[in-house]
Design a protein around this motif. Sequence first.
Motif, PDB file in Angstrom:
ATOM      1  N   GLN A  78       0.838  -1.201   0.000  1.00  0.00           N
ATOM      2  CA  GLN A  78       0.000   0.000   0.000  1.00  0.00           C
ATOM      3  C   GLN A  78       0.877   1.257   0.000  1.00  0.00           C
ATOM      4  O   GLN A  78       1.703   1.438   0.915  1.00  0.00           O
ATOM      5  CB  GLN A  78      -0.893   0.003   1.237  1.00  0.00           C
ATOM      6  CG  GLN A  78      -1.847   1.191   1.295  1.00  0.00           C
ATOM      7  CD  GLN A  78      -2.722   1.147   2.534  1.00  0.00           C
ATOM      8  OE1 GLN A  78      -2.660   0.188   3.298  1.00  0.00           O
ATOM      9  NE2 GLN A  78      -3.537   2.166   2.719  1.00  0.00           N
ATOM     10  N   PRO A  79       0.701   2.134  -1.021  1.00  0.00           N
ATOM     11  CA  PRO A  79       1.536   3.348  -1.066  1.00  0.00           C
ATOM     12  C   PRO A  79       1.283   4.248   0.138  1.00  0.00           C
ATOM     13  O   PRO A  79       0.141   4.462   0.542  1.00  0.00           O
ATOM     14  CB  PRO A  79       1.101   4.023  -2.373  1.00  0.00           C
ATOM     15  CG  PRO A  79       0.452   2.956  -3.157  1.00  0.00           C
ATOM     16  CD  PRO A  79      -0.179   2.012  -2.189  1.00  0.00           C
ATOM     17  N   SER A  89       6.036   2.040   0.179  1.00  0.00           N
ATOM     18  CA  SER A  89       4.922   1.248   0.684  1.00  0.00           C
ATOM     19  C   SER A  89       4.965   1.144   2.210  1.00  0.00           C
ATOM     20  O   SER A  89       6.044   1.202   2.826  1.00  0.00           O
ATOM     21  CB  SER A  89       4.965  -0.158   0.074  1.00  0.00           C
ATOM     22  OG  SER A  89       6.107  -0.851   0.543  1.00  0.00           O
TER      23      SER A  89
END
Length: 243
Positions: A78-79, A89
Amino acid sequence: MSLMERLDPRTRLVAALLFALAEVLVPSLAAQCAGLGLAVTAALAARLPLGATLRRLLGLEGFMAVALVMLPFTVPGQPLFSLWGLDASQEGLLRAAGIAIKANAVAVALFALLGAMEMPVLGRALGRLGVSGRFVHLFLFTTRYLSVMEEEYRRLRLAMRARAFRPRTGLHCWRSIGYLFGMLMVRSLERAERIDAAMRCRGFTGRFPTLEDDVEAGPGRVDLGFGAASAVGLALVIAVGMV
């Protein structure tokens, strides 16, 4: 005398090994932080000097810095934020934090438990714990004669500089460096032969007897108390990791 210096060297070795295994294997960040707290407690019990310990840790951080900085940008997930067009991330950031905490916790624990232990004492403790005698002898000889070989290397370099040698890019320079290491190897072999002859003259039979061998004793009250406290601490770390 600190608590660590009163412990049997075997107790310190086993405690360091078990702590390193537990800290490396626990998966959660909370358990790793609990392990770091345990290591700091051991450092306080060992009365480690703050400045010297921080300098050692800074050397470790410098060694890991590139890997830790790169992890958030190379681990998919997930950025969390972007930097120069590269996404960092959350998973990479957590992994970098986990590696940093584990490395620092294990390093602090080793400084506290083994940092002040002399090499001959460490070698005898390894032997009493059942480690191969050949490995123990190799370990003791390596730690003893590394400094001797370094002094020999410095003498050879000084002799080269006295003959106006300057390191440059060229065949003569590389040939001279080859002669340097060749001469260092020859002198190392000659010294090893002299040491072997001297040890045989003194009746070396494959082991180094010490006065402490005659007073071999089991763990004392301090060792038992430290072992119990360490077991409770490690159980707490593992329990936090399983939550």
